[in-house]
Write a protein that holds these residues in place. Structure first.
Motif, short mmCIF file in Angstrom:
data_model
loop_
_atom_site.label_atom_id
_atom_site.label_comp_id
_atom_site.label_asym_id
_atom_site.label_seq_id
_atom_site.Cartn_x
_atom_site.Cartn_y
_atom_site.Cartn_z
N SER A 57 23.41 -0.28 5.18
CA SER A 57 23.94 -1.64 5.04
C SER A 57 22.91 -2.59 4.42
CB SER A 57 24.40 -2.17 6.39
OG SER A 57 23.32 -2.23 7.31
N TRP A 58 21.65 -2.21 4.46
CA TRP A 58 20.58 -3.04 3.89
C TRP A 58 20.16 -2.57 2.49
CZ3 TRP A 58 16.34 -5.83 6.98
CH2 TRP A 58 16.91 -6.53 8.05
N MET A 59 20.95 -1.69 1.91
CA MET A 59 20.56 -1.08 0.65
C MET A 59 20.20 -2.11 -0.43
SD MET A 59 21.79 -0.25 -2.67
CE MET A 59 23.57 -0.03 -2.65
N LEU A 60 21.05 -3.13 -0.61
CA LEU A 60 20.80 -4.13 -1.65
C LEU A 60 19.54 -4.94 -1.37
CD1 LEU A 60 24.41 -5.45 -2.40
CD2 LEU A 60 23.00 -3.91 -3.79
N ARG A 152 17.25 1.33 -12.12
CA ARG A 152 16.67 2.52 -11.48
C ARG A 152 16.80 2.47 -9.96
NH1 ARG A 152 10.63 4.84 -12.69
NH2 ARG A 152 10.28 5.93 -10.74
N TYR A 153 16.41 1.35 -9.37
CA TYR A 153 16.42 1.27 -7.91
C TYR A 153 17.83 1.16 -7.33
CZ TYR A 153 11.37 0.58 -8.33
OH TYR A 153 10.04 0.74 -8.60
N LEU A 154 18.74 0.55 -8.10
CA LEU A 154 20.14 0.51 -7.65
C LEU A 154 20.72 1.92 -7.55
CD1 LEU A 154 22.03 -2.49 -9.31
CD2 LEU A 154 21.91 -1.93 -6.87
N LEU A 155 20.44 2.73 -8.56
CA LEU A 155 20.92 4.10 -8.54
C LEU A 155 20.34 4.86 -7.36
CD1 LEU A 155 22.39 6.52 -9.81
CD2 LEU A 155 20.35 6.91 -11.22
N GLU A 156 19.03 4.73 -7.14
CA GLU A 156 18.39 5.43 -6.03
C GLU A 156 18.91 4.92 -4.69
OE1 GLU A 156 14.12 6.28 -8.29
OE2 GLU A 156 14.25 4.76 -6.71
N GLY A 157 19.05 3.59 -4.57
CA GLY A 157 19.54 3.02 -3.32
C GLY A 157 20.96 3.46 -3.01
N TYR A 158 21.81 3.48 -4.03
CA TYR A 158 23.20 3.90 -3.83
C TYR A 158 23.26 5.34 -3.35
CZ TYR A 158 27.82 5.65 -4.99
OH TYR A 158 29.04 6.28 -4.93
N LEU A 159 22.51 6.21 -4.02
CA LEU A 159 22.54 7.63 -3.64
C LEU A 159 22.00 7.84 -2.23
CD1 LEU A 159 21.35 9.30 -6.98
CD2 LEU A 159 23.66 9.31 -6.01
N ALA A 160 20.95 7.08 -1.86
CA ALA A 160 20.38 7.22 -0.52
C ALA A 160 21.37 6.74 0.54
CB ALA A 160 19.08 6.43 -0.42
N LEU A 171 18.52 13.41 -6.90
CA LEU A 171 17.72 12.71 -7.90
C LEU A 171 16.78 13.64 -8.65
CD1 LEU A 171 16.85 9.40 -6.02
CD2 LEU A 171 18.03 9.58 -8.21
N SER A 172 16.13 14.55 -7.91
CA SER A 172 15.22 15.48 -8.57
C SER A 172 15.94 16.38 -9.56
CB SER A 172 14.49 16.34 -7.52
OG SER A 172 15.42 17.14 -6.81
N TYR A 174 19.09 15.52 -11.10
CA TYR A 174 19.86 14.84 -12.14
C TYR A 174 19.22 13.59 -12.73
CZ TYR A 174 23.63 17.81 -10.37
OH TYR A 174 24.39 18.87 -9.98
N TYR A 175 18.25 12.96 -12.02
CA TYR A 175 17.78 11.67 -12.52
C TYR A 175 17.08 11.74 -13.87
CZ TYR A 175 15.92 7.02 -12.94
OH TYR A 175 15.65 5.78 -13.42
N PRO A 176 16.25 12.75 -14.14
CA PRO A 176 15.65 12.77 -15.48
C PRO A 176 16.69 12.67 -16.59
CG PRO A 176 14.58 14.38 -14.07
CD PRO A 176 15.76 13.85 -13.30
N GLY A 177 17.79 13.41 -16.44
CA GLY A 177 18.86 13.35 -17.45
C GLY A 177 19.56 12.01 -17.46
N ILE A 178 19.80 11.43 -16.26
CA ILE A 178 20.46 10.12 -16.17
C ILE A 178 19.58 9.04 -16.79
CG2 ILE A 178 21.29 8.34 -14.58
CD1 ILE A 178 22.04 10.61 -12.65
N GLY A 179 18.27 9.09 -16.46
CA GLY A 179 17.35 8.10 -17.00
C GLY A 179 17.27 8.15 -18.51
N ILE A 180 17.18 9.36 -19.04
CA ILE A 180 17.12 9.51 -20.49
C ILE A 180 18.43 9.06 -21.14
CG2 ILE A 180 16.98 11.21 -22.36
CD1 ILE A 180 15.04 12.79 -20.54
#
Length: 210
Positions: A57-60, A152-160, A171-172, A174-180
């Motif tokens: 609930s504190w993700m944002l 970047r942090y929104l994506l990580e926070g959402y997934l977490a 993330l380990s 898919y993130y490299p591909g998503i970031g690129i």
């Protein structure tokens, strides 16, 4: 020498763990220090994932703390590099310096925005230092870092928040591909806008009555 290095790493690890206990304020401090070239064990991403997974609930709030802290730290490093001049680049190899300078000369702060999206081991700090040394516009630099870090942090926070402890694995993988992919999308939009702007015929100059 090795003993001293281990002691320093151990001290930073304990300090980082202590900061985590302060929630978003600790995350802000970790992001700020890490962006100032003070390496924090685990890094901002790992701490953000941990906190967002434990309190979805504190993700944002965690995302905002990480983004503001990282952006403020990058501005601090920019200012330090601006004062130090080319001496600030001494820790980086000449080949890396040249590649980054070529990118900055060609794409300006767009290169910083793209670099801020990409995960380690991409040399983002070199872009920040170079931006200070070559005196890119500070306001545009700050906005570029803030936008990139927010994505970047929104994506990580959402997934977490959504997948908990499995977010790190996702993330380990898919993130490299998503970031690129995000980086390429930004570049395509930027290049497309420039092409459209250049293809427009110049507006006729209206006669002014004397």
């Amino acid at each position: 020498m090795k003993t001293l290095i281990h002691k320093v790493i151990g001290g930073l690890t304990k300090f980082s763990q202590w900061l985590v206990s302060f929630g978003p304020f600790g995350l802000f401090a970790i992001a700020f220090l890490d962006s100032l070239l003070i390496p924090m064990p685990g890094g901002v991403d790992a701490v953000l994932l941990l906190l967002a997974a434990s309190r979805p609930s504190w993700m944002l709030i965690y995302v905002a703390a990480a983004t503001i802290g990282s952006t403020a730290g990058c501005v601090g490093l920019y200012k330090i590099s601006q004062r130090a001049g080319h001496r600030a680049l001494a820790r980086f190899s000449e080949s890396k310096q040249k590649r980054v300078k070529d990118l900055i000369d060609r794409y300006d702060v767009l290169s910083v925005l793209v670099a801020s999206l990409l995960p380690p081991p991409f040399p983002f700090k070199l872009f920040v230092v170079s931006a200070g040394v070559f005196r890119l516009n500070l306001m545009r630099f700050t906005i570029a870092v803030a936008v990139g870090r927010t994505f970047r942090y929104l994506l990580e926070g959402y997934l977490a928040a959504r997948y908990g402890e499995h977010a790190t694995e996702i993330l380990s993988r898919y993130y490299p591909g998503i970031g690129i992919g995000l980086a390429l999308l930004i570049i395509i939009v930027f290049v497309g806008k420039n092409l459209i702007r250049r293809s427009r015929p110049p507006e006729p100059i209206s006669d002014v009555e004397s």
